[in-house]
Scaffold this motif. Structure first.
Motif, PDB file in Angstrom:
ATOM      1  N   MET A   1       0.836  -1.200   0.000  1.00 58.58           N
ATOM      2  CA  MET A   1       0.000   0.000   0.000  1.00 58.58           C
ATOM      3  C   MET A   1       0.867   1.245   0.000  1.00 58.58           C
ATOM      4  N   ILE A   2       0.465   2.248  -0.798  1.00 62.64           N
ATOM      5  CA  ILE A   2       1.163   3.527  -0.805  1.00 62.64           C
ATOM      6  C   ILE A   2       0.147   4.656  -0.789  1.00 62.64           C
ATOM      7  N   LYS A   3       0.477   5.708  -0.050  1.00 62.83           N
ATOM      8  CA  LYS A   3      -0.340   6.919  -0.024  1.00 62.83           C
ATOM      9  C   LYS A   3       0.611   8.098  -0.154  1.00 62.83           C
ATOM     10  N   ALA A   4       0.452   8.878  -1.240  1.00 63.28           N
ATOM     11  CA  ALA A   4       1.358  10.000  -1.490  1.00 63.28           C
ATOM     12  C   ALA A   4       0.642  11.055  -2.311  1.00 63.28           C
ATOM     13  N   GLN A   5       1.110  12.314  -2.182  1.00 60.40           N
ATOM     14  CA  GLN A   5       0.569  13.364  -3.037  1.00 60.40           C
ATOM     15  C   GLN A   5       1.138  13.244  -4.439  1.00 60.40           C
ATOM     16  N   ASN A   6       2.467  13.249  -4.552  1.00 54.35           N
ATOM     17  CA  ASN A   6       3.115  13.213  -5.864  1.00 54.35           C
ATOM     18  C   ASN A   6       4.246  12.201  -5.874  1.00 54.35           C
ATOM     19  N   ILE A   7       4.392  11.537  -7.005  1.00 53.80           N
ATOM     20  CA  ILE A   7       5.580  10.732  -7.260  1.00 53.80           C
ATOM     21  C   ILE A   7       6.155  11.248  -8.558  1.00 53.80           C
ATOM     22  N   GLY A   8       7.360  11.799  -8.488  1.00 56.18           N
ATOM     23  CA  GLY A   8       7.989  12.407  -9.653  1.00 56.18           C
ATOM     24  C   GLY A   8       7.464  13.811  -9.883  1.00 56.18           C
ATOM     25  N   CYS A   9       8.101  14.536 -10.810  1.00 50.75           N
ATOM     26  CA  CYS A   9       7.644  15.878 -11.169  1.00 50.75           C
ATOM     27  C   CYS A   9       8.047  16.175 -12.602  1.00 50.75           C
ATOM     28  N   ASP A  10       7.459  17.219 -13.179  1.00 50.77           N
ATOM     29  CA  ASP A  10       7.714  17.560 -14.578  1.00 50.77           C
ATOM     30  C   ASP A  10       9.152  18.006 -14.839  1.00 50.77           C
ATOM     31  N   LEU A  11       9.790  18.634 -13.852  1.00 49.22           N
ATOM     32  CA  LEU A  11      11.108  19.216 -14.082  1.00 49.22           C
ATOM     33  C   LEU A  11      12.245  18.196 -13.983  1.00 49.22           C
ATOM     34  N   VAL A  12      12.107  17.213 -13.120  1.00 45.21           N
ATOM     35  CA  VAL A  12      13.115  16.175 -12.953  1.00 45.21           C
ATOM     36  C   VAL A  12      12.405  14.843 -13.164  1.00 45.21           C
ATOM     37  N   TRP A  13      12.408  14.352 -14.396  1.00 44.13           N
ATOM     38  CA  TRP A  13      11.634  13.162 -14.725  1.00 44.13           C
ATOM     39  C   TRP A  13      12.175  11.927 -14.021  1.00 44.13           C
ATOM     40  N   THR A  14      11.294  11.237 -13.335  1.00 40.35           N
ATOM     41  CA  THR A  14      11.595   9.929 -12.781  1.00 40.35           C
ATOM     42  C   THR A  14      11.541   8.943 -13.947  1.00 40.35           C
ATOM     43  N   LYS A  15      12.500   8.034 -14.029  1.00 43.10           N
ATOM     44  CA  LYS A  15      12.535   7.124 -15.169  1.00 43.10           C
ATOM     45  C   LYS A  15      11.433   6.072 -15.096  1.00 43.10           C
ATOM     46  N   VAL A  16      11.331   5.355 -13.965  1.00 41.23           N
ATOM     47  CA  VAL A  16      10.358   4.267 -13.867  1.00 41.23           C
ATOM     48  C   VAL A  16       9.655   4.307 -12.515  1.00 41.23           C
ATOM     49  N   VAL A  17       8.331   4.231 -12.549  1.00 45.34           N
ATOM     50  CA  VAL A  17       7.522   4.020 -11.346  1.00 45.34           C
ATOM     51  C   VAL A  17       6.834   2.682 -11.539  1.00 45.34           C
ATOM     52  N   ASP A  18       7.120   1.740 -10.646  1.00 44.36           N
ATOM     53  CA  ASP A  18       6.591   0.386 -10.741  1.00 44.36           C
ATOM     54  C   ASP A  18       5.887   0.059  -9.427  1.00 44.36           C
ATOM     55  N   ILE A  19       4.567  -0.067  -9.461  1.00 49.36           N
ATOM     56  CA  ILE A  19       3.767  -0.294  -8.261  1.00 49.36           C
ATOM     57  C   ILE A  19       3.050  -1.632  -8.385  1.00 49.36           C
ATOM     58  N   THR A  20       3.204  -2.482  -7.379  1.00 50.58           N
ATOM     59  CA  THR A  20       2.471  -3.732  -7.283  1.00 50.58           C
ATOM     60  C   THR A  20       1.563  -3.635  -6.065  1.00 50.58           C
ATOM     61  N   LEU A  21       0.260  -3.665  -6.295  1.00 46.60           N
ATOM     62  CA  LEU A  21      -0.722  -3.531  -5.221  1.00 46.60           C
ATOM     63  C   LEU A  21      -0.975  -4.882  -4.558  1.00 46.60           C
ATOM     64  N   GLU A  22      -1.156  -4.837  -3.232  1.00 43.43           N
ATOM     65  CA  GLU A  22      -1.490  -6.060  -2.512  1.00 43.43           C
ATOM     66  C   GLU A  22      -2.076  -5.696  -1.141  1.00 43.43           C
ATOM     67  N   ASN A  23      -3.135  -6.371  -0.762  1.00 44.43           N
ATOM     68  CA  ASN A  23      -3.764  -6.323   0.560  1.00 44.43           C
ATOM     69  C   ASN A  23      -4.667  -5.129   0.836  1.00 44.43           C
ATOM     70  N   GLU A  24      -4.460  -3.968   0.201  1.00 48.55           N
ATOM     71  CA  GLU A  24      -5.361  -2.837   0.392  1.00 48.55           C
ATOM     72  C   GLU A  24      -5.151  -1.805  -0.708  1.00 48.55           C
ATOM     73  N   ASP A  25      -6.145  -0.925  -0.862  1.00 44.19           N
ATOM     74  CA  ASP A  25      -6.090   0.097  -1.897  1.00 44.19           C
ATOM     75  C   ASP A  25      -5.006   1.126  -1.598  1.00 44.19           C
ATOM     76  N   SER A  26      -4.515   1.780  -2.660  1.00 44.60           N
ATOM     77  CA  SER A  26      -3.507   2.830  -2.551  1.00 44.60           C
ATOM     78  C   SER A  26      -4.066   4.121  -3.123  1.00 44.60           C
ATOM     79  N   TYR A  27      -3.523   5.266  -2.647  1.00 42.00           N
ATOM     80  CA  TYR A  27      -4.021   6.582  -3.035  1.00 42.00           C
ATOM     81  C   TYR A  27      -2.844   7.500  -3.345  1.00 42.00           C
TER      82      TYR A  27
END
Length: 126
Positions: free
Chosen positions: A22-48
């Motif tokens: 589970m993950i809860k966050a406002q932002n992952i990455g931003c327009d000015l400094v591009w994150t190369k890969v975001v890989d999320i595997t969900l398990e056990n509860e919803d994420s926001y």
């Protein structure tokens, strides 16, 4: 990351981000400094997450968990079990368990027949 993660101000600068659980966050990455890969595997509860901005974003689930996200933007998006207001990328693949309000793409789109996409727009750069 493995397990539960809460990032109140977001996770902004990184080369790659991988989460299992589970993950809860406002932002992952931003327009000015591009994150190369975001890989999320969900398990056990919803994420926001409010916003993901990365070159490549992948979301999958090991069970019926769902990622609730306002916006995902980047070059390539491949999502499963995702409920989103907006997906915007060059290449977009929407898999099972998805409910998308608006999908915008520039190159190619693939939508699983069991997914729900309210509106699809091809963006043409002039």
């Amino acid at each position: 990351l493995s397990g539960r993660c809460t990032a109140e101000d977001g996770i902004i600068e990184m080369q790659g981000f991988s989460s299992h659980g589970m993950i809860k966050a406002q932002n992952i990455g931003c327009d000015l400094v591009w994150t190369k890969v975001v890989d999320i595997t969900l398990e056990n509860e919803d994420s926001y997450i409010d916003r993901i901005c990365a070159v490549t974003t992948r979301v999958s689930a090991l069970d019926n968990s769902v990622l609730h996200v306002k916006t995902i933007g980047g070059h390539s998006i491949d999502v499963r079990n995702t409920h989103a207001d907006l997906l915007r990328a060059d290449y977009v693949s929407v898999g099972p368990g998805c409910r998308i309000k608006l999908l915008q793409y520039t190159a190619a789109v693939q939508i699983d027949p069991t997914a729900t996409v309210e509106k699809t727009e091809k963006i043409v750069h002039t």
